[in-house]
Design a protein around this motif. Structure first.
Motif, PDB file in Angstrom:
ATOM      1  N   LYS A   1      -5.958  -2.151  14.997  1.00  0.00           N
ATOM      2  CA  LYS A   1      -6.787  -3.324  15.298  1.00  0.00           C
ATOM      3  C   LYS A   1      -8.117  -2.896  15.905  1.00  0.00           C
ATOM      4  CE  LYS A   1      -6.960  -7.452  18.149  1.00  0.00           C
ATOM      5  NZ  LYS A   1      -6.271  -8.308  19.123  1.00  0.00           N
TER       6      LYS A   1
ATOM      7  N   LYS B   1     -11.741  -3.492  14.133  1.00  0.00           N
ATOM      8  CA  LYS B   1     -12.731  -4.295  14.867  1.00  0.00           C
ATOM      9  C   LYS B   1     -14.049  -3.542  14.956  1.00  0.00           C
ATOM     10  CE  LYS B   1     -12.051  -7.661  18.499  1.00  0.00           C
ATOM     11  NZ  LYS B   1     -11.157  -8.113  19.563  1.00  0.00           N
TER      12      LYS B   1
ATOM     13  N   GLY C   1     -15.914  -3.581  11.779  1.00  0.00           N
ATOM     14  CA  GLY C   1     -16.278  -4.918  11.316  1.00  0.00           C
ATOM     15  C   GLY C   1     -15.390  -5.455  10.222  1.00  0.00           C
ATOM     16  N   LYS C   2     -14.272  -4.765   9.938  1.00  0.00           N
ATOM     17  CA  LYS C   2     -13.442  -5.183   8.806  1.00  0.00           C
ATOM     18  C   LYS C   2     -12.403  -6.238   9.212  1.00  0.00           C
ATOM     19  CE  LYS C   2     -14.038  -0.935   6.254  1.00  0.00           C
ATOM     20  NZ  LYS C   2     -13.546   0.396   5.961  1.00  0.00           N
ATOM     21  N   LEU C   3     -12.404  -6.604  10.456  1.00  0.00           N
ATOM     22  CA  LEU C   3     -11.402  -7.558  10.922  1.00  0.00           C
ATOM     23  C   LEU C   3     -11.787  -8.997  10.591  1.00  0.00           C
ATOM     24  CD1 LEU C   3      -8.793  -6.793  12.288  1.00  0.00           C
ATOM     25  CD2 LEU C   3      -9.798  -7.298  14.488  1.00  0.00           C
ATOM     26  N   GLU C   4     -13.109  -9.231  10.365  1.00  0.00           N
ATOM     27  CA  GLU C   4     -13.564 -10.606  10.180  1.00  0.00           C
ATOM     28  C   GLU C   4     -13.167 -11.183   8.832  1.00  0.00           C
ATOM     29  OE1 GLU C   4     -16.795  -8.669  11.329  1.00  0.00           O
ATOM     30  OE2 GLU C   4     -15.787  -8.861  13.267  1.00  0.00           O
ATOM     31  N   GLY C   5     -12.932 -10.308   7.831  1.00  0.00           N
ATOM     32  CA  GLY C   5     -12.715 -10.793   6.474  1.00  0.00           C
ATOM     33  C   GLY C   5     -11.526 -11.734   6.333  1.00  0.00           C
ATOM     34  N   ASP C   6     -10.404 -11.362   6.962  1.00  0.00           N
ATOM     35  CA  ASP C   6      -9.174 -12.165   6.830  1.00  0.00           C
ATOM     36  C   ASP C   6      -8.580 -12.325   8.227  1.00  0.00           C
ATOM     37  OD1 ASP C   6      -6.103 -11.782   4.826  1.00  0.00           O
ATOM     38  OD2 ASP C   6      -6.667 -13.198   6.404  1.00  0.00           O
ATOM     39  N   PRO C   7      -8.611 -13.543   8.782  1.00  0.00           N
ATOM     40  CA  PRO C   7      -8.129 -13.738  10.156  1.00  0.00           C
ATOM     41  C   PRO C   7      -6.647 -13.410  10.331  1.00  0.00           C
ATOM     42  CG  PRO C   7      -8.564 -15.862   9.091  1.00  0.00           C
ATOM     43  CD  PRO C   7      -9.091 -14.805   8.178  1.00  0.00           C
TER      44      PRO C   7
ATOM     45  N   GLU D   1      -5.846  -9.743  11.883  1.00  0.00           N
ATOM     46  CA  GLU D   1      -5.786  -9.606  13.340  1.00  0.00           C
ATOM     47  C   GLU D   1      -4.554 -10.304  13.898  1.00  0.00           C
ATOM     48  OE1 GLU D   1      -9.264 -10.913  15.435  1.00  0.00           O
ATOM     49  OE2 GLU D   1      -8.514 -10.186  17.363  1.00  0.00           O
ATOM     50  N   ARG D   2      -4.278 -11.485  13.340  1.00  0.00           N
ATOM     51  CA  ARG D   2      -3.124 -12.258  13.843  1.00  0.00           C
ATOM     52  C   ARG D   2      -1.827 -11.479  13.629  1.00  0.00           C
ATOM     53  NH1 ARG D   2      -1.779 -17.380  11.017  1.00  0.00           N
ATOM     54  NH2 ARG D   2      -3.975 -17.339  10.503  1.00  0.00           N
TER      55      ARG D   2
END
Lengths: 118, 250
Positions: B55, B59, B62-68, B71-72
Motif C-alpha cells: 500500500k 501510494k 500514485g497508482k492507488l488512485e486508479g481503483d479505490p 486500497e480498501r
C-alpha cells in the motif's frame, strides 16, 4: 539516518518489516538468530540507534540479547515484540514492548518517538 | 463444572487419555495452543507487513488512485489479520484452566507423598530433603511437575535418582540428579523445543508443560547443563498471582 537492528527468526516477517523500515528511512541490519546477532556485534563499527527484538528466536529468548546490545551500543533504544499478553512491567533495558499482532503504524510511531527522545 | 468439559472437541482429540485428570488435559491443550499461537502470529505478521508495504509503495507511485478497491482490500487484509490475531487470544487460550487450589505445605511433604509410588519404579530413589518450611502454593501443580520429570527419567531408562531440596533466600530449589540425564544437549535447551522427541507415541511437550507450569507459579525449570549437573525446579516461597502464559514469545 537512524540505524536499526531487526532481530526475528521468522524469515517472512524479517523480509517485510525490513522493507517497511527502510521505506521509513532507517538503515536496517537484519538478524534471524543469536549467532547472526553476535557476528554483527563483533563486526559492526557504526553505532546502532534502535533495536527491534522478537522474544521468540527459536530456542533462544530475545530478552537474553538485551544486555549484549546495550553493552555494545550503550545508547540503543530497544523494542521487544512479544506474544499477545504483554507484561505490564518492562524488562530491564527495554524501552518499549509491543504485541506482535498489533498495528504496524503503531510500531513506526513508537520508533519515531524513541528516535526523538534518544 | 469439570474443566475437561470446557475443552473444544478439536483440542480434546489432541489430548492423550491418561488417568491424571483435568490438569494434564488443560496443560497439554495450553501447550499445543501456545505453539499454534506463536506460529500463526508469525504468519499473520508477515502477510500484514507485506500488505502495508504494498500500500505504501502504490501510494508513493500514485497508482492507488486508479481503483479505490485496491486500497480498501489492502486495508481489509491488515484488518482481517489483526482480528484473526485477536481470535487466537480469545478462543485458543486455556491458561485459566490450569489454576489449582492453593494451600500451605512444604515442598518436602509433597515429595514424601509421591515417594511410595515412585520408589517402586526405580532401582534406587534417594532423598536429601531440606525444605520443610511450609508456605502457600499450588500443591497439585507442583506434584504434577515432579511426576512429569520422574516419568521423563523413567522413560529415559534411568535406574538411580537422587532428589534433594534446599531453601535459598526466598526460593526452594528441588534438584533431580540422575546418572544418565535424558535432556542434556550442547545448550541444554533441545528438550524444551516442543514436538521434538525421539520417543514414539509421545508429543514431545512434557518438559515444556513443566516449564510453563513452573513459570505460572513464579518459578522456573532449569535443565542440567552437563552430565554432573541436576535438573532444577525453582519455586519462590512468596507466590503472587499466577503469571500469564507469557512464555508465549513473539
Amino acid at each position: 539516518m537512524a540505524r536499526l537492528i531487526l532481530i526475528d527468526d521468522d524469515e517472512s516477517n524479517l523480509l517485510t518489516l525490513e522493507a517497511i523500515l527502510e521505506d521509513e528511512g532507517y538503515l536496517v541490519t537484519c538478524c534471524s538468530n543469536r549467532a547472526a546477532v553476535m557476528a554483527v556485534l563483533q563486526q559492526e563499527t557504526e553505532d546502532c540507534d534502535l533495536a527491534i527484538v522478537d522474544r521468540g528466536l527459536g530456542r533462544d529468548d530475545g530478552l537474553d540479547l538485551v544486555p549484549l546490545l546495550q553493552e555494545r551500543w550503550p545508547g540503543v533504544r530497544i523494542v521487544i515484540f512479544s506474544g499477545r499478553e504483554v507484561p505490564r512491567e518492562l524488562p530491564p533495558g527495554v524501552a518499549l514492548q509491543l504485541a506482535k499482532g498489533g498495528d504496524v503504524e503503531e510500531l513506526l510511531a513508537a520508533l519515531r518517538s524513541l528516535s526523538v527522545s534518544s | 463444572m469439570n474443566s475437561c468439559e470446557r475443552l473444544p472437541r478439536h483440542v480434546e482429540a489432541l489430548v492423550p487419555s491418561k488417568p491424571e485428570g483435568s490438569l494434564l488435559r488443560a496443560a497439554v491443550a495450553e501447550e499445543v495452543a501456545s505453539v499454534l499461537r506463536h506460529d500463526l502470529r508469525n504468519k499473520f505478521a508477515g502477510i500484514r507487513n507485506a500488505s502495508v508495504y504494498i500500500k505504501r509503495s502504490l501510494k508513493k507511485s500514485g497508482k492507488l488512485e486508479g481503483d479505490p478497491r485496491v486500497e480498501r482490500f489492502l486495508d481489509l487484509i491488515v484488518q482481517q489479520l489483526i482480528e484473526a490475531d485477536e481470535m487466537l487470544s480469545e478462543r485458543l487460550e486455556f491458561s485459566e484452566l490450569l489454576t489449582q487450589e492453593r494451600s500451605e505445605q512444604s515442598v518436602d511433604s509433597v515429595l514424601l507423598e509421591l515417594r511410595s509410588k515412585w520408589s517402586a519404579v526405580f532401582d534406587e530413589l534417594s532423598y536429601d530433603l531440606d525444605a520443610a518450611r511450609a508456605f502457600v502454593f499450588e500443591k497439585a501443580t507442583l506434584a504434577f511437575c515432579i511426576e512429569r520429570i520422574l516419568e521423563n527419567a523413567e522413560e529415559a531408562g534411568a535406574k538411580e535418582l537422587r532428589i534433594s531440596t534446599r531453601i535459598q533466600q526466598e526460593e526452594v530449589q528441588l534438584l533431580v540428579h540422575q546418572e544418565q540425564p535424558s535432556f542434556v544437549s550442547d545448550d541444554g535447551s533441545a528438550a524444551l523445543t516442543p514436538f521434538e522427541t525421539d520417543k514414539s507415541g509421545h508429543l514431545g511437550i512434557g518438559l515444556n508443560i513443566v516449564s510453563r507450569l513452573m513459570h505460572r507459579l513464579g518459578g522456573q525449570l532449569s535443565l542440567p547443563q552437563n552430565e554432573s549437573d541436576a535438573l532444577r525446579l525453582i519455586l519462590p516461597t512468596e507466590m503472587g498471582e499466577p503469571s500469564s502464559t507469557s512464555l508465549d514469545s513473539g
